[in-house]
Design a protein around this motif. Structure first.
Motif, PDB file in Angstrom:
ATOM      1  N   VAL A 127      19.040 -42.226  20.932  1.00 55.17           N
ATOM      2  CA  VAL A 127      17.802 -42.480  21.676  1.00 55.17           C
ATOM      3  C   VAL A 127      17.596 -43.975  21.866  1.00 55.17           C
ATOM      4  CG1 VAL A 127      15.288 -42.318  21.575  1.00 55.17           C
ATOM      5  CG2 VAL A 127      16.687 -40.333  20.984  1.00 55.17           C
ATOM      6  N   LEU A 128      17.777 -44.759  20.808  1.00 54.98           N
ATOM      7  CA  LEU A 128      17.565 -46.203  20.902  1.00 54.98           C
ATOM      8  C   LEU A 128      18.544 -46.849  21.883  1.00 54.98           C
ATOM      9  CD1 LEU A 128      16.907 -47.045  17.136  1.00 54.98           C
ATOM     10  CD2 LEU A 128      15.233 -46.861  18.984  1.00 54.98           C
ATOM     11  N   ARG A 129      19.760 -46.383  21.909  1.00 63.55           N
ATOM     12  CA  ARG A 129      20.743 -46.934  22.841  1.00 63.55           C
ATOM     13  C   ARG A 129      20.430 -46.529  24.279  1.00 63.55           C
ATOM     14  NH1 ARG A 129      25.549 -49.064  20.632  1.00 63.55           N
ATOM     15  NH2 ARG A 129      25.505 -49.056  18.349  1.00 63.55           N
ATOM     16  N   VAL A 165      11.870 -42.327  20.489  1.00 61.61           N
ATOM     17  CA  VAL A 165      11.625 -42.698  21.874  1.00 61.61           C
ATOM     18  C   VAL A 165      10.393 -43.596  21.999  1.00 61.61           C
ATOM     19  CG1 VAL A 165      10.035 -40.898  22.679  1.00 61.61           C
ATOM     20  CG2 VAL A 165      11.857 -41.680  24.187  1.00 61.61           C
ATOM     21  N   CYS A 166       9.590 -43.663  20.936  1.00 62.34           N
ATOM     22  CA  CYS A 166       8.411 -44.537  20.956  1.00 62.34           C
ATOM     23  C   CYS A 166       8.773 -46.004  20.798  1.00 62.34           C
ATOM     24  CB  CYS A 166       7.443 -44.139  19.845  1.00 62.34           C
ATOM     25  SG  CYS A 166       6.761 -42.478  20.022  1.00 62.34           S
ATOM     26  N   ALA A 167      10.022 -46.297  20.455  1.00 58.78           N
ATOM     27  CA  ALA A 167      10.431 -47.688  20.305  1.00 58.78           C
ATOM     28  C   ALA A 167      10.336 -48.407  21.650  1.00 58.78           C
ATOM     29  CB  ALA A 167      11.863 -47.761  19.777  1.00 58.78           C
ATOM     30  N   PRO A 168       9.996 -49.683  21.621  1.00 57.75           N
ATOM     31  CA  PRO A 168       9.904 -50.433  22.882  1.00 57.75           C
ATOM     32  C   PRO A 168      11.231 -50.440  23.617  1.00 57.75           C
ATOM     33  CG  PRO A 168       8.928 -51.658  21.060  1.00 57.75           C
ATOM     34  CD  PRO A 168       9.654 -50.492  20.454  1.00 57.75           C
ATOM     35  N   GLY A 169      11.148 -50.463  24.931  1.00 52.05           N
ATOM     36  CA  GLY A 169      12.349 -50.488  25.755  1.00 52.05           C
ATOM     37  C   GLY A 169      12.008 -50.753  27.198  1.00 52.05           C
ATOM     38  N   ILE A 170      13.041 -50.957  27.981  1.00 51.25           N
ATOM     39  CA  ILE A 170      12.829 -51.276  29.396  1.00 51.25           C
ATOM     40  C   ILE A 170      12.307 -50.063  30.147  1.00 51.25           C
ATOM     41  CG2 ILE A 170      13.977 -52.025  31.507  1.00 51.25           C
ATOM     42  CD1 ILE A 170      15.945 -53.574  29.763  1.00 51.25           C
ATOM     43  N   GLY A 171      12.789 -48.916  29.838  1.00 50.20           N
ATOM     44  CA  GLY A 171      12.374 -47.725  30.566  1.00 50.20           C
ATOM     45  C   GLY A 171      13.003 -46.484  29.973  1.00 50.20           C
ATOM     46  N   ARG A 172      13.173 -45.467  30.778  1.00 52.99           N
ATOM     47  CA  ARG A 172      13.828 -44.218  30.384  1.00 52.99           C
ATOM     48  C   ARG A 172      13.062 -43.427  29.334  1.00 52.99           C
ATOM     49  NH1 ARG A 172      20.398 -44.753  29.899  1.00 52.99           N
ATOM     50  NH2 ARG A 172      20.848 -44.803  32.118  1.00 52.99           N
ATOM     51  N   ARG A 173      11.815 -43.708  29.100  1.00 54.38           N
ATOM     52  CA  ARG A 173      11.101 -42.989  28.054  1.00 54.38           C
ATOM     53  C   ARG A 173      10.937 -41.517  28.426  1.00 54.38           C
ATOM     54  NH1 ARG A 173       6.321 -46.135  25.517  1.00 54.38           N
ATOM     55  NH2 ARG A 173       8.097 -47.034  24.436  1.00 54.38           N
ATOM     56  N   LEU A 174      10.411 -41.258  29.619  1.00 58.00           N
ATOM     57  CA  LEU A 174      10.187 -39.869  30.022  1.00 58.00           C
ATOM     58  C   LEU A 174      11.500 -39.104  30.194  1.00 58.00           C
ATOM     59  CD1 LEU A 174       7.166 -40.169  32.495  1.00 58.00           C
ATOM     60  CD2 LEU A 174       7.186 -39.364  30.126  1.00 58.00           C
ATOM     61  N   PRO A 175      12.527 -39.688  30.815  1.00 56.52           N
ATOM     62  CA  PRO A 175      13.801 -38.951  30.898  1.00 56.52           C
ATOM     63  C   PRO A 175      14.390 -38.612  29.530  1.00 56.52           C
ATOM     64  CG  PRO A 175      13.792 -40.747  32.481  1.00 56.52           C
ATOM     65  CD  PRO A 175      12.574 -40.919  31.627  1.00 56.52           C
ATOM     66  N   VAL A 176      14.264 -39.534  28.568  1.00 59.80           N
ATOM     67  CA  VAL A 176      14.797 -39.256  27.231  1.00 59.80           C
ATOM     68  C   VAL A 176      14.019 -38.117  26.577  1.00 59.80           C
ATOM     69  CG1 VAL A 176      15.114 -40.185  24.908  1.00 59.80           C
ATOM     70  CG2 VAL A 176      15.708 -41.573  26.901  1.00 59.80           C
ATOM     71  N   VAL A 177      12.698 -38.123  26.737  1.00 60.92           N
ATOM     72  CA  VAL A 177      11.883 -37.035  26.196  1.00 60.92           C
ATOM     73  C   VAL A 177      12.283 -35.712  26.841  1.00 60.92           C
ATOM     74  CG1 VAL A 177       9.556 -36.074  26.092  1.00 60.92           C
ATOM     75  CG2 VAL A 177       9.929 -38.487  25.572  1.00 60.92           C
ATOM     76  N   ALA A 178      12.463 -35.740  28.162  1.00 59.15           N
ATOM     77  CA  ALA A 178      12.807 -34.507  28.876  1.00 59.15           C
ATOM     78  C   ALA A 178      14.151 -33.955  28.419  1.00 59.15           C
ATOM     79  CB  ALA A 178      12.824 -34.770  30.381  1.00 59.15           C
ATOM     80  N   PRO A 269      11.072 -54.196  16.452  1.00 58.81           N
ATOM     81  CA  PRO A 269      10.326 -53.127  17.141  1.00 58.81           C
ATOM     82  C   PRO A 269      11.018 -51.769  17.087  1.00 58.81           C
ATOM     83  CG  PRO A 269      10.328 -55.138  18.444  1.00 58.81           C
ATOM     84  CD  PRO A 269      11.269 -55.378  17.312  1.00 58.81           C
ATOM     85  N   ALA A 270      12.352 -51.740  17.158  1.00 54.61           N
ATOM     86  CA  ALA A 270      13.065 -50.463  17.145  1.00 54.61           C
ATOM     87  C   ALA A 270      12.955 -49.764  15.801  1.00 54.61           C
ATOM     88  CB  ALA A 270      14.537 -50.678  17.488  1.00 54.61           C
ATOM     89  N   ALA A 271      12.693 -50.531  14.733  1.00 52.99           N
ATOM     90  CA  ALA A 271      12.624 -49.935  13.395  1.00 52.99           C
ATOM     91  C   ALA A 271      11.258 -49.352  13.081  1.00 52.99           C
ATOM     92  CB  ALA A 271      12.983 -50.991  12.347  1.00 52.99           C
ATOM     93  N   VAL A 272      10.212 -49.840  13.741  1.00 56.97           N
ATOM     94  CA  VAL A 272       8.855 -49.439  13.375  1.00 56.97           C
ATOM     95  C   VAL A 272       8.634 -47.929  13.456  1.00 56.97           C
ATOM     96  CG1 VAL A 272       6.408 -49.662  13.978  1.00 56.97           C
ATOM     97  CG2 VAL A 272       7.876 -51.686  13.913  1.00 56.97           C
ATOM     98  N   PRO A 273       8.994 -47.243  14.570  1.00 62.48           N
ATOM     99  CA  PRO A 273       8.784 -45.789  14.597  1.00 62.48           C
ATOM    100  C   PRO A 273       9.528 -45.055  13.488  1.00 62.48           C
ATOM    101  CG  PRO A 273       9.291 -46.624  16.789  1.00 62.48           C
ATOM    102  CD  PRO A 273       9.567 -47.726  15.833  1.00 62.48           C
ATOM    103  N   LEU A 274      10.725 -45.514  13.122  1.00 61.16           N
ATOM    104  CA  LEU A 274      11.494 -44.860  12.066  1.00 61.16           C
ATOM    105  C   LEU A 274      10.838 -45.057  10.705  1.00 61.16           C
ATOM    106  CD1 LEU A 274      15.110 -45.849  13.216  1.00 61.16           C
ATOM    107  CD2 LEU A 274      13.791 -43.797  13.776  1.00 61.16           C
ATOM    108  N   LEU A 275      10.269 -46.243  10.475  1.00 60.58           N
ATOM    109  CA  LEU A 275       9.581 -46.499   9.208  1.00 60.58           C
ATOM    110  C   LEU A 275       8.298 -45.667   9.111  1.00 60.58           C
ATOM    111  CD1 LEU A 275      10.033 -50.377   8.963  1.00 60.58           C
ATOM    112  CD2 LEU A 275      11.365 -48.595   7.814  1.00 60.58           C
ATOM    113  N   VAL A 276       7.575 -45.551  10.214  1.00 61.10           N
ATOM    114  CA  VAL A 276       6.363 -44.727  10.223  1.00 61.10           C
ATOM    115  C   VAL A 276       6.725 -43.264   9.955  1.00 61.10           C
ATOM    116  CG1 VAL A 276       4.480 -43.863  11.656  1.00 61.10           C
ATOM    117  CG2 VAL A 276       5.092 -46.288  11.729  1.00 61.10           C
TER     118      VAL A 276
END
Length: 531
Positions: A127-129, A165-178, A269-276
Motif C-alpha cells: 500500500v505504501l509503495r 492507505v491513510c499515510a500521506p501520499g501524492i494520490g491513489r488513495r481511493l483506487p487503493v481502497v477500492a 508520516p508513513a509510520a504514523v498509521p501503523l503505530l496507531v
C-alpha cells in the motif's frame, strides 16, 4: 523454530491437523453445521494433497508464513525507515518472527493464522509503495488473497491495508481502497457464501466468549501482556519462559526496543498509521477482556453471530506487527554515535535471549508425528463407500499416545471423503463451550444410549468409528485395528445442493490468488532487461 517438523511426519497439535489426503467433502466446502472457520484453507488442502502429501503441504505453508513475516518486515522497514539500512531490517525481522505471539500460536496449532500474519507487513509495504508511486497493484492483491486462507487472516490483512492507505501520499488513495476492498470481498466469498447457505451461524457462539478472553501473564496485567505480544487464552499453549515472572523481563526488553524506535519513526508520516494501529491492537483486546468489554462483545455476537470471530481477542494483536517491525528498525537510529550494526546486534540478541524456548519447535513441543497404520486402513474402508460418519468418544479434541501429550482435533474429518458428524463442543477449564452441531448432537445421544443400527441408519448414519481401544458397541464390525474400530450402519446421507455454488466461490478466491501471482510473474519478465 520449525526444525522438528522437517522429518517425515504430520503436524498434529491442538488445532493443527494434517493428513496424507483431504477431499472436497461438504465440510471442506463449508456446508456442514460448523461455522466456516477454516475456509478456503480446507479447499486448498484438498486440492494440494492430490498432488503432494498433505503433511508436506501444511508444513511448507507454515514455514512459508514465518519466512514471509520476516522478509516482509524487512521490506516494510526498507520502505518506511530506509536510513536504518540492513541493521534496522535485521531488528525488524527479529521482532516479527521471534516473539510470544508466534510461539503461542504455534503451540495452539494455528498454522494458517500464521500464514496470514506473515502477509501483514507485505500488505502494508504494498500500500505504501502504491501511495508513493513506486509499487505495482498485483502484490497488494496477492498478499490479501493469501492472507485470506482463513477468515481471520483476511480481516487482518484488510485492516492493515485500510489503515496503511491513510499515510500521506501524492494520490491513489481511493483506487487503493477500492482494490483492497475488491480483493478482500472476492477472497471472502468462500466463507460468506458458506455461512449464507449452510445456516451454520444460527447458533450464537456468545457462550464461549469469556473462555477465549486474553489472559494476563505472571507479574503483568492483561494490557502489558498484550503489549508484549502474549496473553493467549489457553494457558497450556504458552512457552515455559512465559509462565513465570521472567515474562516481565521479556516484555520489558521487547517494549524497550519498540519504544526506542517509536521515538524516531513517529516523525515519519508513513509510520504514523501503523503505530496507531499497533496501539489499538493492544488496547482494544485488553478492553475486550474486562467485564464491560466481555459484556459488550457478548451482546454484539448475540445480535450478529457471524462476528463470533471476535471472541479470541488476543489474536487481533497481530495487527501490531507492522508498527512494531517499523519501530524495531528505527531503534538502530537512536544512538547516533554507536554503529547501527552494533545496536542491531544487541537488540536482536536480547529479543532472542528472553524467549529461548521458541527455538526447536517451541522447546520440542511441536514435532512431526506418525499415524499408526490403522488410520490409513480405516480411512480406506470408509472412502470406498463414503457416507455420514459418527464418531466416539464424542469430544472434538483427542489424546493420542502416539501424538504426544497435548490434545489434538480429531483428524478423521480431514481424511475422509465422507462428512463426519461433530458437535464442535469444546471443554475449556472444565466448562463446555457448545458448538454448532445440532444434528451431530442428536446422533451422539443415539450412540450414547446404545441405539440399534436401524435407528442410526434412519438418522442418516452410514458408519460409526470408535477411536479408542477396548470400547465396543453392538453394531456390525467392518474394520478393527490399533485404536480404531469401524462399524457399518448403512444409512444414506444427502448431498448438499449448494456444492456447485461453493466450489465456484472457492475458485473465485483461487483465481484472485493465482491470477495476481501470474500477473506479477509476467510483469517481472517484461521488466527484465534484454541482453
Amino acid at each position: 523454530m520449525t526444525a522438528p517438523l522437517l522429518p517425515h511426519g504430520y503436524l498434529l497439535l491442538r488445532d493443527a491437523v494434517s493428513t496424507p489426503r483431504s477431499y472436497l467433502s461438504d465440510a471442506a466446502l463449508g456446508l456442514s453445521e460448523a461455522a466456516p472457520r477454516a475456509l478456503p484453507q480446507d479447499f486448498a488442502l484438498a486440492l494440494a494433497s492430490h498432488v503432494v502429501d498433505g503433511g508436506v503441504v501444511v508444513k511448507a505453508l507454515l514455514v512459508t508464513g514465518l519466512w514471509a513475516a520476516g522478509w516482509g518486515a524487512a521490506r516494510l522497514a526498507s520502505t518506511v525507515v530506509p536510513d536504518a539500512g540492513v541493521a534496522g531490517q535485521c531488528v525488524a525481522v527479529t521482532v516479527a518472527v521471534w516473539n510470544p505471539y508466534v510461539a503461542e500460536r504455534l503451540l495452539q496449532g494455528h498454522w494458517s493464522l500464521l500464514v496470514g500474519y506473515g502477509c501483514l507487513p507485505w500488505v502494508a509495504a504494498a500500500v505504501l509503495r502504491l501511495r508513493d508511486g513506486s509499487g505495482r497493484w498485483w502484490p497488494l492483491v496477492f498478499w490479501i488473497a493469501l492472507a485470506g486462507l482463513t477468515p481471520t487472516g483476511l480481516l487482518l490483512a484488510a485492516a492493515v491495508a485500510l489503515v496503511s492507505v491513510c499515510a500521506p501520499g501524492i494520490g491513489r488513495r481511493l483506487p487503493v481502497v477500492a482494490v483492497s476492498l475488491a480483493a478482500a470481498a472476492v477472497s471472502a466469498l468462500p466463507w460468506l457464501v458458506a455461512a449464507a447457505v449452510s445456516g451454520s451461524l444460527s447458533v450464537s457462539p456468545a457462550a464461549g466468549i469469556p473462555a477465549f478472553a486474553a489472559r494476563a501473564e505472571p507479574g503483568l496485567g492483561t494490557l502489558l501482556s498484550l503489549a508484549g505480544l502474549a496473553g493467549i487464552w489457553n494457558a497450556d499453549a504458552v512457552p515455559g519462559s512465559r509462565t513465570t515472572s521472567f515474562a516481565v523481563v521479556a516484555t520489558v526488553v521487547l517494549l524497550a526496543v519498540v519504544a526506542a524506535g517509536v521515538s524516531v519513526v513517529w516523525r515519519r508520516p508513513a509510520a504514523v498509521p501503523l503505530l496507531v494501529l499497533a496501539a489499538a491492537a493492544v488496547v482494544l483486546p485488553a478492553a475486550m477482556a474486562t467485564g464491560p468489554g466481555l459484556a459488550a462483545v457478548e451482546q454484539i455476537v448475540r445480535a450478529l453471530p457471524g462476528l463470533g470471530v471476535l471472541r479470541d481477542g488476543q489474536k487481533w494483536v497481530a495487527l501490531a506487527l507492522p508498527g512494531y517491525a517499523v519501530a524495531g528498525a528505527g531503534a538502530v537510529l537512536v544512538a547516533r554515535r554507536v554503529p547501527a550494526g552494533a545496536v542491531a546486534a544487541v537488540c536482536c540478541a536480547a529479543l532472542i535471549a528472553v524467549l529461548p524456548d521458541l527455538a526447536f519447535g517451541v522447546g520440542g513441543r511441536m514435532r512431526a508425528v506418525q499415524y499408526p497404520p490403522s488410520w490409513a486402513e480405516a480411512a480406506a474402508v470408509i472412502n470406498a463407500d463414503p457416507g455420514p460418519v459418527a464418531v466416539l468418544p464424542p469430544d472434538s479434541m483427542r489424546h493420542f499416545a502416539w501424538a504426544g501429550d497435548a490434545p489434538v482435533l480429531d483428524p478423521l474429518p480431514r481424511w475422509l471423503r465422507a462428512d463426519v458428524l461433530s458437535t464442535g463442543d469444546l471443554v475449556i477449564g472444565g466448562a463446555t463451550v457448545p458448538g454448532e452441531g445440532v444434528r451431530a448432537r442428536a446422533v451422539q445421544e443415539l450412540l450414547m444410549r446404545g441405539a440399534p443400527a436401524p435407528e442410526l441408519a434412519a438418522a442418516g448414519v452410514r458408519w460409526v468409528v470408535v477411536e479408542s481401544d477396548g470400547a465396543a458397541i453392538d453394531l456390525p464390525v467392518a474394520y478393527r485395528g490399533e485404536g480404531l474400530t469401524v462399524y457399518r450402519v448403512g444409512g444414506d446421507g444427502t448431498a448438499s445442493p449448494y456444492r456447485g455454488l461453493l466450489i465456484g466461490a472457492h475458485l473465485a478466491w483461487l483465481a484472485v490468488l493465482l491470477g495476481s501471482l501470474l500477473a506479477g510473474a509476467l510483469g517481472l519478465r517484461r521488466a527484465r532487461p534484454r541482453r
